[in-house]
Motif scaffolding. Structure first.
Motif, mmCIF file in Angstrom:
data_model
loop_
_atom_site.group_PDB
_atom_site.id
_atom_site.type_symbol
_atom_site.label_atom_id
_atom_site.label_comp_id
_atom_site.label_asym_id
_atom_site.label_seq_id
_atom_site.Cartn_x
_atom_site.Cartn_y
_atom_site.Cartn_z
ATOM 1 N N CYS A 1 107.809 78.252 -23.169
ATOM 2 C CA CYS A 1 108.040 77.012 -22.424
ATOM 3 C C CYS A 1 108.137 75.852 -23.403
ATOM 4 N N GLN A 2 109.377 75.416 -23.638
ATOM 5 C CA GLN A 2 109.629 74.363 -24.608
ATOM 6 C C GLN A 2 109.048 73.032 -24.137
ATOM 7 N N GLY A 3 108.405 72.341 -25.047
ATOM 8 C CA GLY A 3 107.857 71.034 -24.732
ATOM 9 C C GLY A 3 106.597 71.053 -23.892
ATOM 10 N N ALA A 4 106.122 72.230 -23.493
ATOM 11 C CA ALA A 4 104.897 72.302 -22.687
ATOM 12 C C ALA A 4 103.694 71.887 -23.524
ATOM 13 N N CYS A 5 102.721 71.277 -22.861
ATOM 14 C CA CYS A 5 101.474 70.869 -23.519
ATOM 15 C C CYS A 5 100.330 71.309 -22.609
ATOM 16 N N LEU A 6 99.592 72.316 -23.004
ATOM 17 C CA LEU A 6 98.632 72.964 -22.117
ATOM 18 C C LEU A 6 97.225 72.951 -22.709
ATOM 19 N N ARG A 7 96.266 72.827 -21.807
ATOM 20 C CA ARG A 7 94.862 72.996 -22.204
ATOM 21 C C ARG A 7 94.248 74.068 -21.317
ATOM 22 N N THR A 8 93.551 75.003 -21.945
ATOM 23 C CA THR A 8 92.940 76.105 -21.197
ATOM 24 C C THR A 8 91.612 75.658 -20.597
ATOM 25 N N ILE A 9 91.447 75.953 -19.300
ATOM 26 C CA ILE A 9 90.230 75.603 -18.567
ATOM 27 C C ILE A 9 89.654 76.882 -17.977
ATOM 28 N N LEU A 10 88.361 77.086 -18.163
ATOM 29 C CA LEU A 10 87.672 78.202 -17.531
ATOM 30 C C LEU A 10 86.889 77.664 -16.337
ATOM 31 N N PHE A 11 87.148 78.218 -15.164
ATOM 32 C CA PHE A 11 86.450 77.789 -13.947
ATOM 33 C C PHE A 11 85.357 78.812 -13.648
ATOM 34 N N HIS A 12 84.110 78.451 -13.964
ATOM 35 C CA HIS A 12 82.985 79.353 -13.725
ATOM 36 C C HIS A 12 82.510 79.237 -12.283
ATOM 37 N N THR A 13 82.198 80.392 -11.679
ATOM 38 C CA THR A 13 81.754 80.431 -10.290
ATOM 39 C C THR A 13 80.657 81.480 -10.122
ATOM 40 N N ASP A 14 80.135 81.580 -8.918
ATOM 41 C CA ASP A 14 79.095 82.559 -8.583
ATOM 42 C C ASP A 14 79.648 83.973 -8.703
ATOM 43 N N VAL A 15 78.996 84.790 -9.526
ATOM 44 C CA VAL A 15 79.483 86.139 -9.795
ATOM 45 C C VAL A 15 79.353 87.059 -8.580
ATOM 46 N N THR A 16 78.497 86.702 -7.620
ATOM 47 C CA THR A 16 78.293 87.582 -6.467
ATOM 48 C C THR A 16 79.362 87.413 -5.402
ATOM 49 N N TYR A 17 80.264 86.449 -5.583
ATOM 50 C CA TYR A 17 81.370 86.256 -4.641
ATOM 51 C C TYR A 17 82.600 87.034 -5.106
ATOM 52 N N ALA B 1 92.876 79.199 -16.544
ATOM 53 C CA ALA B 1 94.206 78.639 -16.289
ATOM 54 C C ALA B 1 94.489 77.590 -17.355
ATOM 55 N N SER B 2 95.691 77.612 -17.906
ATOM 56 C CA SER B 2 96.098 76.628 -18.904
ATOM 57 C C SER B 2 97.068 75.664 -18.235
ATOM 58 N N LEU B 3 96.711 74.380 -18.204
ATOM 59 C CA LEU B 3 97.423 73.414 -17.372
ATOM 60 C C LEU B 3 97.958 72.238 -18.181
ATOM 61 N N SER B 4 99.112 71.737 -17.725
ATOM 62 C CA SER B 4 99.736 70.563 -18.312
ATOM 63 C C SER B 4 99.301 69.320 -17.542
ATOM 64 N N THR B 5 99.812 68.173 -17.948
ATOM 65 C CA THR B 5 99.481 66.949 -17.226
ATOM 66 C C THR B 5 100.166 66.949 -15.860
#
Length: 603
Positions: free
Chosen positions: A309-325, A362-366
């Motif tokens: 993806c040309q010109g993409a600018c991404l930052r990786t985010i980890l979304f932590h949640t309850d493991v029992t779900y 998920a790695s997300l752009s602006t």
């Protein structure tokens, strides 16, 4: 160098059956101009240990050899090895300051030039790797590795003249997940000014020669990309391929996707001056899942289960949640609703430890994003007790990436039926009920007829002061001013007689030393576990009369009320973990009929 056919019988666990020409435990030495020529196994073997194992231990009893750095490592050569030219397998090597290995040359190996395993904080400057019959450089469970100015040659003309020995070949294998799970500021592999030459030239008919590949080893135990990785000015020469064979590709992510389910790759290409992935424009190499959240016109299919993806600018985010779900996460670009994707999660730190969490990557752009969670079976909107977005290192070459203000976590209504009782499976009707409870300093199990009226119950051994069970509470249900009633039934029994141990001293100021329930609130400090906010701690319930006496067989009660404060209902309270622990003595604890019900909804 020949390997030993018989090992010395010693407590140190000899490894001479996989000998290295240079065998090093302590790297706090100088290595200049050495040549390792011909080995039945390794050329340079770094066998990490956490302490000195021999009679010289007295000289430095506190030295951890795995955490040592060479004074200088320069102009060393390795060739003619049967296994790895250089390796840190199996224990690894993690110097406290970056170790610089300059002008290392490794060639004509029957398998792999360099295998860096369970290691990190190492930089390879210059040097070359050529004519390896399997892989030139493989990163396996390794973080913070830099390869700068190195030349990698698939097959020189002399090697091609020798025929088709070997098999599929790889230039560099990059590990797609981090080995240091607790570190949220760590980087992965960085390739700078790396030249990859002669890939696929006059290759044998049944071979694949891949300059770059994402790893699929047993070290990948979580299918979430979580290690910022950078390519800068990498050049790849794939000229001279046979016309009758399928053309080679620059990078392959299919093995990693199919074998280990890592399908959310986002590798930064800060500079593509050589036009390897595009026409010199920087961007990101991504999995189709990440590309679905970007402008499709900017994303080119580069094969190998990846897009550029040309010109993409991404930052990786980890979304932590309850493991029992058992939930899935859906990310939607609010400004472009057609751009949406649903991610699956990975378990973290096992299944039952008190602070275990599942997490999604998920790695997300602006843009403005809506992040929601859904039941994996019904797709119903849910809230998995808590959601803690952990932002990994930002890209180095751009600044238009997602941040805390661009991500909105969707919460369902606090008045829904699931909020009537915050304890899940507190009646322990089935064996599967206990999966909703985590544990600390003990292990729990299900008793089919150990509860009230010979119904199901949870039991654990009281081994220490904090032995007990825990459960994350659904934060989306908490409203300032709401009053909640906590109830639980308990026994503390002698495991031999099955009768109660004495708990009758739990009064007159001694309640704190007896079984009770309380809530630990944690704020999101961008770490894996969050940080405890002691001022928010909430006692839910204590043992009430009649207290258990020695030799009895009845259940006692834990009871109490709680009014939600403004701080407990605020966004600072990112996780709420209900604990039940602490008894007057050792013994086997039995719990049944646990509930936390809303008595007075706030107005």
């Amino acid at each position: 160098t020949k390997k030993a056919t018989t090992l010395i019988d010693s407590e140190r666990g000899e490894t001479d059956d996989s000998a290295g020409t240079f065998w090093m435990v302590n790297m706090e030495n100088s290595f200049v101009g050495n040549v390792m020529a011909g080995s039945e196994h390794y050329g340079f073997f770094i066998e990490g240990h956490r302490k000195i194992r021999g009679p010289s231990l007295y000289q430095d009893p506190d030295l951890n050899p795995m955490r040592t750095t060479p004074s200088i490592f320069k102009d060393n050569t390795i060739h003619g090895h049967k296994a790895f030219g250089m390796t840190t397998y199996p224990r690894g090597w993690n110097p406290p300051s970056q170790a610089m290995l300059e002008n290392l040359s490794v060639y004509r190996g029957q398998t792999t030039g360099m295998f860096i395993h369970n290691s990190g904080n190492i930089k390879f400057q210059g040097g070359y790797f050529l004519n390896h019959r399997k892989i030139a450089i493989e990163m396996d469970g390794a973080d913070e590795l830099t390869v700068n100015g190195t030349i990698i040659v698939d097959r020189t003309s002399s090697d091609r003249n020798m025929g088709c020995g070997g098999s599929n070949r790889r230039g560099i294998v990059v590990h797609p997940v981090k080995q240091d799970r607790m570190n949220t500021t760590i980087f992965g592999t960085t390739l700078i000014n790396v030249d990859m030459l002669e890939f696929g030239k006059e290759r044998c008919e049944d071979w694949q020669s891949l300059p770059l590949q994402l790893g699929d080893s047993f070290m990948i135990d979580k299918p979430v990309f979580d290690i910022p990785t950078l390519f800068y000015n990498v050049s790849i020469d794939m000229a001279g391929q046979p016309q009758d064979l399928n053309p080679l590709i620059a990078i392959d992510g299919c093995n990693s996707a199919t074998e280990t389910n890592v399908t959310d790759i986002a590798i930064e290409v800060a500079n593509d001056a050589q036009g390897v992935f595009s026409s010199s424009t920087g961007g990101f190499i991504v999995s189709p899942s990440i590309a679905s959240l970007l402008d499709p016109a900017a994303c080119l299919d580069i094969q190998g289960c990846l897009k550029y993806c040309q010109g993409a600018c991404l930052r990786t985010i980890l979304f932590h949640t309850d493991v029992t779900y058992d939930s899935v996460m859906t990310v939607k670009d609010i400004n472009h609703p057609e751009r949406t994707y649903t991610f699956k999660s990975a378990d973290f730190m096992g299944d039952t430890f008190a602070y275990t969490s599942a997490y999604f990557g998920a790695s997300l752009s602006t843009s403005d994003y809506e992040v929601s969670f859904h039941d994996a079976s019904t797709n119903e909107l849910i809230f998995p007790s808590f959601v803690a977005p952990i932002f990994l290192n930002a890209p180095s070459s751009c600044d238009t990436y997602a941040n805390e203000s661009t991500v909105n976590i969707v919460k369902p209504s606090s008045s829904r039926v699931e909020c009537d009782d915050l304890i899940r499976s507190g009646s322990f009707d089935t064996e599967n009920s206990i999966v909703n409870f985590l544990e600390i300093s003990t292990s729990s199990s299900w008793l089919a007829a150990g509860g009230i009226g010979e119904t199901g119950a949870l039991t654990y051994e009281h081994r220490s002061t904090n032995s007990g069970v825990n459960q994350y509470l659904d934060l989306s249900c908490l409203v300032e001013g709401d009053v909640w009633q906590f109830e639980a039934s308990y026994r503390v029994v002698n495991s031999t007689t099955g009768l109660n141990l004495d708990q009758s001293s739990c009064h007159s100021g001694m309640e704190v030393y007896c079984i009770h329930s309380w809530i630990e609130f944690r704020e999101n400090d961008n770490s894996q576990l969050g940080d405890t906010v002691h001022s928010m701690r909430q006692t839910l319930g204590r043992a009430v009369a009649p207290l258990l006496i020695e030799g009895s067989s009845n259940f006692g009660r834990i009871s109490g009320t709680w009014t939600v404060t403004s701080s407990q209902a605020s966004s600072r309270a990112n996780r709420a973990l209900m604990h039940i622990n602490n008894v007057r003595s050792g013994g086997q604890v039995i719990l049944d009929s646990i509930s936390l019900t809303r008595e007075v909804p706030s107005t």
